[in-house]
Structures are given as structure tokens and as C-alpha cells.
Design an enzyme around this catalytic site. Structure first.
Site, mmCIF file in Angstrom:
data_model
loop_
_atom_site.group_PDB
_atom_site.id
_atom_site.type_symbol
_atom_site.label_atom_id
_atom_site.label_comp_id
_atom_site.label_asym_id
_atom_site.label_seq_id
_atom_site.Cartn_x
_atom_site.Cartn_y
_atom_site.Cartn_z
ATOM 1 N N ASP A 55 13.075 7.199 4.379
ATOM 2 C CA ASP A 55 12.466 5.916 4.720
ATOM 3 C C ASP A 55 12.074 5.159 3.459
ATOM 4 O O ASP A 55 11.416 5.720 2.573
ATOM 5 C CB ASP A 55 11.222 6.139 5.588
ATOM 6 C CG ASP A 55 10.539 4.824 5.929
ATOM 7 O OD1 ASP A 55 11.008 4.140 6.853
ATOM 8 O OD2 ASP A 55 9.557 4.473 5.240
ATOM 9 N N TYR A 60 8.362 -1.270 -1.515
ATOM 10 C CA TYR A 60 8.024 -0.042 -2.227
ATOM 11 C C TYR A 60 8.580 -0.108 -3.648
ATOM 12 O O TYR A 60 9.784 -0.024 -3.872
ATOM 13 C CB TYR A 60 8.564 1.181 -1.503
ATOM 14 C CG TYR A 60 8.089 1.358 -0.085
ATOM 15 C CD1 TYR A 60 6.994 0.650 0.407
ATOM 16 C CD2 TYR A 60 8.727 2.225 0.788
ATOM 17 C CE1 TYR A 60 6.551 0.816 1.713
ATOM 18 C CE2 TYR A 60 8.298 2.404 2.090
ATOM 19 C CZ TYR A 60 7.217 1.689 2.555
ATOM 20 O OH TYR A 60 6.793 1.854 3.856
ATOM 21 N N LYS A 86 13.328 -1.703 5.662
ATOM 22 C CA LYS A 86 12.493 -2.644 6.401
ATOM 23 C C LYS A 86 12.811 -4.087 6.049
ATOM 24 O O LYS A 86 13.429 -4.358 5.020
ATOM 25 C CB LYS A 86 11.013 -2.338 6.137
ATOM 26 C CG LYS A 86 10.655 -0.894 6.483
ATOM 27 C CD LYS A 86 9.209 -0.571 6.207
ATOM 28 C CE LYS A 86 8.924 0.886 6.514
ATOM 29 N NZ LYS A 86 9.543 1.798 5.543
#
Length: 328
Positions: A55, A60, A86
Site C-alpha cells: 500500500d 507518502y 491513492k
């Protein structure tokens, strides 16, 4: 006790997630910089342990986590793992120079800009694929749209639904630190999975009220993040964090009481914390946000640590976990 490589389906899709997944906030430099070498060592150790769910997100490490993860996964067979990223943030250079990122250290200069529009999401997917250096993404989550529900449904969801219908992705999800809006998503759209961070843990089970039963009914799988509640369930005591903030005394006292009960049964608190969410039928996987090889190896061992049924019974009888929480 769970086996790391045990596979569970993600919703009604053909995807199957391993019981333990690797989250990439830490290898993106969350709170402290991480070298390429340490990041790759962590990912390789995760792979060697049988982890096949990964993920990440543009936010990030301001793109660095996607870059590192993609470079690693390019060395692996594409049909052997599940890749989640995402949408909802575009990475752009600030108009004026900014200081160091408040959360991510040692990162590129771009900063995330909210954009849950249809076009913004399509752009985000293209840019993620470039950073990853891969041809496809399996799961796309709408990322923390807390104050943007209308745009997330009118824009982001429609974009992801189109990509799914065209076979460009396999699953549509949403990743959040709250359960209430995920309930709205589950009722208003067709979702395959959700990433729920910190809201179904040994310390906090509010998601049992509506979200988890609804997900079972609608066959929406849950991926659990934040099993240690920002560290409080990893090392309870003065200075511990909860929800990325200083934990108050009542929460610390509750965590310490959880630990006392666990230790009576020779179970580390962290083992109870990482295994507890996996016992709910809606949960497909838990994420380990490991920073190092040692951390991912430890979390793997904790997931497999034997836990007697009597420990769960004691936690329930002392009112430390919800009576409705599955523990078998």
C-alpha cells in the site's frame, strides 16, 4: 494466530490480499529520513516473509514511497502481488520555497495539493504510474476526503468507477482515519474495499457500530492500518502518541491495563494488537508500516504468536474490548 501469506479475497474482486501487508509511509520518510538501501531491505524482507499486499500513496514521502515501491516491484512477477495507491492529492512544486515537510523527511520538493475532481484523479493515476514505473495498479483508494465528500463522490468516485469498468483497475476503495464517512461511501457507491486506519484496534472499536456490519453485508473488504494507534499499543507510557498526537492519561492507562491482561497470558501487547482486527470477518489484511527489516520480521512474528482464547475472554470480561468484537 495468522499465517502472513494466508490470502483473503478483496470484496467481490478476483484479488486476494495476504493477511499481512506492507504500508509505505515509513519508507517514504515519515518522521525521519530513510535511505534507499534501508527501504529496499525492508521491502525484500517483506517479500521473503510472503507479504504480497503493498500500500502506498502520492503523499507518502511526496512521491518517494511510490518511486521506491515501484522500483522494487518491477523485479517481481506482476501477477504475484496486489498494489494499492491513492488519489486526491496531486504533487506540485510550491510557488514559493517552503521549509522541510512537517511529516516526511528527506523527500523531493513537491508538496501535495488536494484535488478530488474527475480530471484531477485521472491525472493523479497517470502520474502515479509514472512514479511507480509500472503498467497497472490493482486498487485505487480515495485518500482522506474528510472535508470533500461531495467532490469525492461526484469526481473521484466516478473516475475510479470508469477505470474499473474499463478493466484498468480491479478495485475501488477509500482510505480514511474515520469510519463515519466510509459508511456514507458504502451506502452511496459500489466499493470493493476500504483502508481503515486506527479506528478498529484493540484500543478503539467504534467501527463495530455501523461500518463493519455494513461491509460484511455489502461484501466490502477492510484493510486495517494503524494497529498500534500511532505507537500507544506498541509502547504505552508517558510520551506515547495516539492519532499522531500526545496521548492523554486516560488512554495511556487503558493501554497499560490492556498490556497487563495480555502479559498474564504470556502474550505481548503488540501481538494482541496486530491480531485482534484480523478476527473480524470483514477484515482481509492488516498493514505493517515497517521502517526496517527488523520491524517487518518482528511484526510477522507477532502476527503468528499463539494467543489463548482465555486472553480474549479476560479482555472482554474486564470491559477492555467490545462484547461484539469477534475473537475467534
Amino acid at each position: 494466530m495468522q499465517e502472513t501469506s494466508e490470502r483473503r479475497p478483496l470484496g467481490r474482486t478476483l484479488l486476494k490480499a495476504t493477511a499481512l501487508g506492507l504500508g509505505t509511509t515509513a519508507i517514504g520518510g515519515l518522521y525521519s529520513a530513510t535511505s534507499d538501501a534501508a527501504a529496499f531491505e525492508t521491502m525484500e524482507a517483506a517479500w521473503d516473509l510472503g507479504i504480497r499486499l503493498f500500500d502506498t500513496a502520492p503523499q507518502y514521502g511526496n512521491g518517494m514511497a511510490e518511486q521506491r515501491l515501484g522500483a522494487f516491484l518491477k523485479t517481481k512477477p506482476r501477477d504475484s502481488y496486489v498494489l494499492c495507491t491513492k488519489v486526491g492529492r496531486l504533487l506540485r512544486l510550491p510557488q514559493e520555497p517552503q521549509g522541510e515537510d512537517a511529516y516526511y523527511k528527506g523527500t523531493p520538493p513537491e508538496r501535495p495539493v488536494f484535488d478530488f475532481s474527475y480530471d484531477g484523479v485521472m491525472t493523479s493515476v497517470e502520474e502515479s504510474l509514472r512514479r511507480l514505473g509500472l503498467d497497472s495498479i490493482d486498487v485505487l483508494h480515495i485518500h482522506d476526503p474528510d472535508a470533500h465528500y461531495a467532490q469525492a463522490m461526484d469526481g473521484a468516485y466516478k473516475a475510479l468507477d470508469k477505470l474499473r469498468s474499463e478493466g484498468q483497475i480491479s478495485a475501488v476503495g477509500a482510505g480514511m482515519n474515520q469510519s463515519e464517512m466510509l459508511v456514507e461511501f458504502a451506502r452511496d457507491g459500489v466499493f470493493d474495499c476500504f483502508l481503515l486506519a486506527g479506528r478498529y484496534t484493540l484500543l478503539e472499536q467504534g467501527a463495530l457500530d455501523e461500518l463493519l456490519p455494513l461491509c460484511v453485508d455489502k461484501q466490502i473488504s477492510i484493510i486495517i492500518g494503524g494497529v498500534y494507534n500511532s505507537g500507544l499499543l506498541a509502547n504505552p507510557g508517558a510520551g506515547a502518541k495516539f492519532n499522531y498526537q500526545e496521548a492523554d492519561k486516560a488512554l495511556i492507562d487503558r493501554a497499560l491495563e490492556l498490556e497487563r491482561v495480555c502479559l498474564r497470558h504470556d502474550v505481548p501487547l503488540k501481538a494482541a494488537a496486530i491480531q485482534f482486527p484480523t478476527l473480524h470477518p470483514a477484515v482481509a489484511s492488516v498493514l505493517s508500516g515497517a521502517r526496517s527489516r527488523d520491524e517487518i520480521v518482528e511484526n510477522n512474528a507477532l502476527l503468528r504468536h499463539p494467543i489463548p482464547a482465555a486472553m480474549w475472554d479476560d479482555l472482554r470480561s474486564f470491559g477492555l474490548i467490545s462484547p461484539q468484537a469477534p475473537t475467534a
